[in-house]
Design an enzyme around this catalytic site. Structure first.
Site, PDB file in Angstrom:
ATOM      1  N   SER A   1       3.554  -2.555  10.333  1.00 11.93           N
ATOM      2  CA  SER A   1       5.014  -2.569  10.460  1.00 11.93           C
ATOM      3  C   SER A   1       5.646  -3.918  10.093  1.00 11.93           C
ATOM      4  O   SER A   1       6.570  -4.364  10.767  1.00 11.93           O
ATOM      5  CB  SER A   1       5.432  -2.116  11.856  1.00 11.93           C
ATOM      6  OG  SER A   1       4.969  -0.801  12.107  1.00 11.93           O
TER       7      SER A   1
ATOM      8  N   ASN B   1       0.868  -1.187   0.000  1.00 10.49           N
ATOM      9  CA  ASN B   1       0.000   0.000   0.000  1.00 10.49           C
ATOM     10  C   ASN B   1       0.900   1.231   0.000  1.00 10.49           C
ATOM     11  O   ASN B   1       1.525   1.548   0.998  1.00 10.49           O
ATOM     12  CB  ASN B   1      -0.878  -0.035   1.268  1.00 10.49           C
ATOM     13  CG  ASN B   1      -1.702   1.223   1.431  1.00 10.49           C
ATOM     14  OD1 ASN B   1      -1.861   2.005   0.489  1.00 10.49           O
ATOM     15  ND2 ASN B   1      -2.237   1.424   2.630  1.00 10.49           N
TER      16      ASN B   1
ATOM     17  N   HIS C   1      -9.385   0.903   5.156  1.00 10.91           N
ATOM     18  CA  HIS C   1      -8.077   1.111   5.809  1.00 10.91           C
ATOM     19  C   HIS C   1      -8.254   2.064   6.995  1.00 10.91           C
ATOM     20  O   HIS C   1      -9.052   3.004   6.933  1.00 10.91           O
ATOM     21  CB  HIS C   1      -7.075   1.692   4.799  1.00 10.91           C
ATOM     22  CG  HIS C   1      -5.671   1.665   5.308  1.00 10.91           C
ATOM     23  ND1 HIS C   1      -5.187   2.614   6.181  1.00 10.91           N
ATOM     24  CD2 HIS C   1      -4.669   0.787   5.105  1.00 10.91           C
ATOM     25  CE1 HIS C   1      -3.930   2.320   6.479  1.00 10.91           C
ATOM     26  NE2 HIS C   1      -3.586   1.213   5.837  1.00 10.91           N
TER      27      HIS C   1
ATOM     28  N   GLU D   1      -5.295  -5.340  10.701  1.00  9.98           N
ATOM     29  CA  GLU D   1      -4.273  -4.318  10.901  1.00  9.98           C
ATOM     30  C   GLU D   1      -4.542  -3.579  12.213  1.00  9.98           C
ATOM     31  O   GLU D   1      -5.326  -2.615  12.226  1.00  9.98           O
ATOM     32  CB  GLU D   1      -4.310  -3.310   9.758  1.00  9.98           C
ATOM     33  CG  GLU D   1      -4.043  -3.898   8.397  1.00  9.98           C
ATOM     34  CD  GLU D   1      -3.440  -2.864   7.461  1.00  9.98           C
ATOM     35  OE1 GLU D   1      -2.341  -3.104   6.957  1.00  9.98           O
ATOM     36  OE2 GLU D   1      -4.047  -1.803   7.267  1.00  9.98           O
TER      37      GLU D   1
ATOM     38  N   GLU E   1      -6.610   4.448   8.023  1.00 10.68           N
ATOM     39  CA  GLU E   1      -6.394   5.876   7.734  1.00 10.68           C
ATOM     40  C   GLU E   1      -7.620   6.495   7.081  1.00 10.68           C
ATOM     41  O   GLU E   1      -7.887   7.683   7.262  1.00 10.68           O
ATOM     42  CB  GLU E   1      -5.125   6.050   6.871  1.00 10.68           C
ATOM     43  CG  GLU E   1      -3.871   5.797   7.700  1.00 10.68           C
ATOM     44  CD  GLU E   1      -2.664   5.338   6.919  1.00 10.68           C
ATOM     45  OE1 GLU E   1      -2.660   5.443   5.677  1.00 10.68           O
ATOM     46  OE2 GLU E   1      -1.712   4.840   7.553  1.00 10.68           O
TER      47      GLU E   1
ATOM     48  N   LYS F   1       0.122   4.341  -0.309  1.00 12.07           N
ATOM     49  CA  LYS F   1      -0.483   5.536   0.311  1.00 12.07           C
ATOM     50  C   LYS F   1      -0.225   6.777  -0.545  1.00 12.07           C
ATOM     51  O   LYS F   1      -0.415   6.748  -1.739  1.00 12.07           O
ATOM     52  CB  LYS F   1       0.034   5.709   1.746  1.00 12.07           C
ATOM     53  CG  LYS F   1      -0.102   4.438   2.574  1.00 12.07           C
ATOM     54  CD  LYS F   1       0.190   4.665   4.023  1.00 12.07           C
ATOM     55  CE  LYS F   1       0.233   3.326   4.738  1.00 12.07           C
ATOM     56  NZ  LYS F   1       0.288   3.454   6.166  1.00 12.07           N
TER      57      LYS F   1
ATOM     58  N   GLY G   1       2.558   1.889  10.720  1.00 12.52           N
ATOM     59  CA  GLY G   1       3.510   2.987  10.545  1.00 12.52           C
ATOM     60  C   GLY G   1       4.213   3.394  11.821  1.00 12.52           C
ATOM     61  O   GLY G   1       4.849   4.452  11.876  1.00 12.52           O
TER      62      GLY G   1
HETATM   63  C1  PEP Z   1      -0.631  -0.121   6.061  1.00 12.81           C
HETATM   64  O1  PEP Z   1      -0.635   1.028   5.670  1.00 12.81           O
HETATM   65  O2  PEP Z   1      -1.578  -0.873   5.770  1.00 12.81           O
HETATM   66  C2  PEP Z   1       0.495  -0.585   6.884  1.00 12.81           C
HETATM   67  C3  PEP Z   1       0.422  -1.761   7.428  1.00 12.81           C
HETATM   68  O3  PEP Z   1       1.545   0.288   7.005  1.00 12.81           O
HETATM   69  P1  PEP Z   1       2.998  -0.057   7.668  1.00 12.81           P
HETATM   70  O4  PEP Z   1       3.457  -1.351   7.047  1.00 12.81           O
HETATM   71  O5  PEP Z   1       3.861   1.093   7.297  1.00 12.81           O
HETATM   72  O6  PEP Z   1       2.777  -0.207   9.136  1.00 12.81           O
END
Ligand code: PEP
Length: 251
Positions: free
Chosen positions: A213, A10, A95, A167, A97, A12, A173
């Site tokens: 992460s 992803n 997601h 998630e 975000e 973003k 992040g």
């Molecule tokens: C994500 O944006 O779905 C995500 C898991 O980001 P990161 O791997 O940077 O934690």
């Protein structure tokens, strides 16, 4: 049951067309012959360039969201028809975000999910608890509620085009990863919820990615868990070497 692992990047708010093409070129050779499914989800503006760059190869192309309407007065939004025209294979929905910064509710996510499936897309549906919810011992409860609301009105056949990405919001992040056991426990909760809503067969078949992460140095132990079937990757998907190391963790 053996489930094919699915790794999705992803991007973003990252990726001009030139950056996107360069990253695909760097990924293409390393990914050849992979037995896993691989997807990249660039921003809308790079979708056409990425679709062209992956042509003839195994990399799938994803969008990071879509409008809940097929058309109408929604300034700034992108419809499923527009994504179809670009050859998008998969749409990421729900997601954290989108939920946090765009106030997306489970009901809206459910509307988008039904629309995307109706138009023939595959969907990666994201859920997960916040830190406060985890600390209050409510992680399972939250994820069960989100899963039930997101899947309302979906048939068992629809699940064939659905991937769930667990998630935990506090791990996205932040550099904090759920322990493989904690993640696997929630994946089992989600699978059990699918079994209750549909059948054990559907629950055994559904792909559940972990996201939060994921990095080259923690992917192996996460993928060793019984119910983790791949990863949704943010930060580490922006560099060819780290995303390749994740996608080829078992080589
Ligand atoms: C994500 O944006 O779905 C995500 C898991 O980001 P990161 O791997 O940077 O934690």
């Amino acid at each position: 049951m053996t489930r094919q692992k699915f790794f999705a990047g992803n991007w973003k708010l990252w990726g001009t067309q030139a950056e996107a093409k360069a990253l695909i070129a760097a990924l293409a050779t390393g990914i050849q012959g992979s037995k896993h499914r691989i997807l990249v989800a660039p921003p809308y503006t790079a979708l056409a360039a990425v679709k062209q760059a992956v042509k003839g190869g195994p990399i799938l192309v994803g969008a990071q969201d879509c409008s809940a309407l097929e058309s109408g007065a929604r300034t700034g939004e992108i419809s499923v028809g527009m994504l179809k025209e670009l050859g998008v294979d998969v749409i990421i929905l729900g997601h954290s975000e989108r939920r946090q910064f765009h106030n997306e509710t489970d009901k809206l996510v459910n509307d988008k999910l039904k629309l995307a499936l109706k138009h023939g897309f595959e969907v990666i549906y994201c859920n997960g608890e916040t830190l406060a919810e985890r600390e209050a011992g409510k992680a399972s409860e939250v994820v069960i509620r989100q899963t039930k609301e997101a899947l309302a009105g979906l048939s068992e056949a629809d699940l064939g085009r659905l991937t769930i990405a667990y998630e935990p919001v506090w791990a996205i992040g932040t550099g904090k990863t759920a322990t493989p056991k904690d993640a696997n426990d929630i994946h089992q909760v989600i699978r059990k919820t699918i079994a209750e809503l549909y059948t054990k067969k559907a629950a055994d078949a559904i792909i559940i990615q972990y996201g939060g992460s994921v990095k080259p140095d923690n992917v192996k132990e996460l993928m060793a868990m019984s119910d983790i079937d791949g990863a949704l990757v943010g930060g580490a998907s922006l560099k060819a070497d780290s995303f390749l190391a994740i996608c080829t963790f078992d080589k």
